[in-house]
Enzyme design. Structure first.
Site, PDB file in Angstrom:
ATOM      1  N   SER A  62       0.797  -1.234   0.000  1.00 24.47           N
ATOM      2  CA  SER A  62       0.000   0.000   0.000  1.00 24.47           C
ATOM      3  C   SER A  62       0.829   1.283   0.000  1.00 24.47           C
ATOM      4  CB  SER A  62      -0.961   0.013   1.194  1.00 24.47           C
ATOM      5  OG  SER A  62      -2.101  -0.766   0.908  1.00 24.47           O
ATOM      6  N   LYS A  65       0.101   3.845  -2.649  1.00 28.64           N
ATOM      7  CA  LYS A  65      -0.852   4.956  -2.526  1.00 28.64           C
ATOM      8  C   LYS A  65      -0.168   6.312  -2.367  1.00 28.64           C
ATOM      9  CE  LYS A  65      -4.600   2.089  -0.668  1.00 28.64           C
ATOM     10  NZ  LYS A  65      -4.016   0.790  -0.292  1.00 28.64           N
ATOM     11  N   SER A 122      -6.043   3.574   4.484  1.00 25.81           N
ATOM     12  CA  SER A 122      -5.504   2.828   3.345  1.00 25.81           C
ATOM     13  C   SER A 122      -6.599   2.214   2.482  1.00 25.81           C
ATOM     14  CB  SER A 122      -4.535   1.743   3.831  1.00 25.81           C
ATOM     15  OG  SER A 122      -3.731   1.271   2.772  1.00 25.81           O
TER      16      SER A 122
END
Length: 388
Positions: A62, A65, A122
């Site tokens: 993640s 991102k 997230s």
């Protein structure tokens, strides 16, 4: 090849000795043991303070991102997106697994709410919803992500989605992730989101949703205000963290730590090393006007060239900046239309012949193409002056 008009503007700040920056490895300091790779840089200069396997290609999970948030912030900065715009959730976005804020198909949230869902919780669903809004489809957004990678000059990163969910040929490196984070942190508003430990979505409804930051250092390490954790079975525990103390902001990256405790401990060691050993000397804020730019055939004949990011010098704690020369280069023949944020030149800080900082200058405002009537009047005005 670009041509430049060169102006050595001034010698700025004369203090005592300016020393060579020595990295942790060069000084024999070991900061990371169990993680697969790591990177520590100072944000304004990009100076590498520590590195372990910094160019090894690994799944970023993640931390992907960070690039997603960068493209969101760029769209807002360009006026292509607003914080209060309502973003509709598609069936595809709502179907995302993994970390999510449980968006339903057709549900609308503002950009502000979506970014909170991405930065704090997230949210994969929020990431895809924003990707579809900005580029029209997830696939088109991924192309924008990889275009940005090339624009930043990074050679070891490739994205397949805006979320970090496992995918073949989806990889990055500790060095590349630090540079993407450096770019994101040009937009200081982002830390208002990444630096929150907890928040709520859908307040005043029966679907109130509690957001808790996946980055625990936001609460437990003073000065940490971002950026993004990551975890998959393949990637293990990852984190790109940023912290600011006094005038100094640093970025620390860890890939592939075996546990969250190891990840946080090794990030903390890097941050401790940076703040105890180094000092930042701010020179310019972002969006600070440093020169004038002439625009050919523009509705505005002259606009400001402004800094694209904060510009600083970095020294060891015991040293200060000495005899730094500021050199500004403005691109020749800048022709309308010019949009705010378009590159117009560079600003370089030098110590003798050594370049210690180099950064892009951008247009501080728009200068659309002038109408033919405005150009005619401008030409006639010049003709009258010549004949007076």
């Amino acid at each position: 090849m670009k041509k430049f008009f060169v102006a050595i503007v001034s010698i700025i700040f004369t203090f005592s000795a300016f020393g060579t920056i020595v990295s942790a490895e060069e000084s024999g300091v070991q900061l990371v043991d169990t993680a697969k790779s790591a990177m520590l840089i100072e944000r304004d200069t990009g100076q590498v303070l520590f590195e372990k396997n910094g160019n090894e290609k690994l799944p970023p999970a993640s931390m992907t991102k960070i690039m997603t948030m960068l493209l969101i912030m760029e769209a807002i900065d360009k006026g292509e997106l607003t914080w209060d715009e309502k973003i509709r959730t598609s069936e595809h976005a709502a179907s995302m697994g993994g970390s999510q804020i449980f968006l339903e198909p057709g549900e609308e949230m503002t950009t502000d709410e979506m970014v909170r869902g991405i930065a704090i919780a997230s949210g994969n669903d929020a990431s895809v919803a924003m990707a579809e809004r900005i580029a029209g489809s997830e696939e088109a957004f991924v192309q924008l992500m990889n275009d940005k990678v090339k624009e930043l000059g990074l050679k070891d990163t490739k994205f397949q989605n805006p979320t970090g969910l496992p995918a073949k040929e989806h990889y990055s490196t500790a060095y590349d992730m630090a540079i993407i984070a450096k770019e994101l942190l040009k937009y200081e508003d982002i830390t208002k989101y990444t630096g929150k430990y907890e928040d709520y979505l859908r307040e005043n409804t029966d679907k109130k949703f509690w957001l808790v930051n996946t980055n625990r250092l936001v609460k437990f390490y003073p000065g940490v205000d971002g950026l993004k954790t990551g975890f998959t079975q393949e990637a293990k525990y990852c984190l790109t963290a940023t912290a600011k103390k006094d005038d100094m902001r640093v970025i620390a990256v860890v890939f592939g730590a075996p546990t969250p405790k190891d990840r946080n401990a090794q990030i903390s060691k890097m941050l401790d090393f940076a703040f105890t050993q180094y000092k930042t000397h701010p020179m310019f804020d972002r969006n600070e006007a440093v020169a004038k730019v002439k625009v050919s055939k523009g509705s505005k004949k002259e606009i400001d060239a402004v800094t694209s990011e904060p510009i600083s010098m970095l020294t060891k704690k015991s040293e200060t900046v000495d005899d730094v020369i500021q050199e500004i280069k403005i691109n020749e023949k800048i022709q309308a239309p010019v949009k705010k944020g378009d590159p117009v030149g560079t600003i370089t800080l030098k110590k003798g012949d050594e370049i210690v900082s180099e950064s892009e200058l951008v247009a501080g405002e728009d200068s659309p193409a002038a109408s033919w009537w405005k150009l005619f009047k401008r030409t006639m005005g010049q003709f009258t002056k010549v004949n007076d």
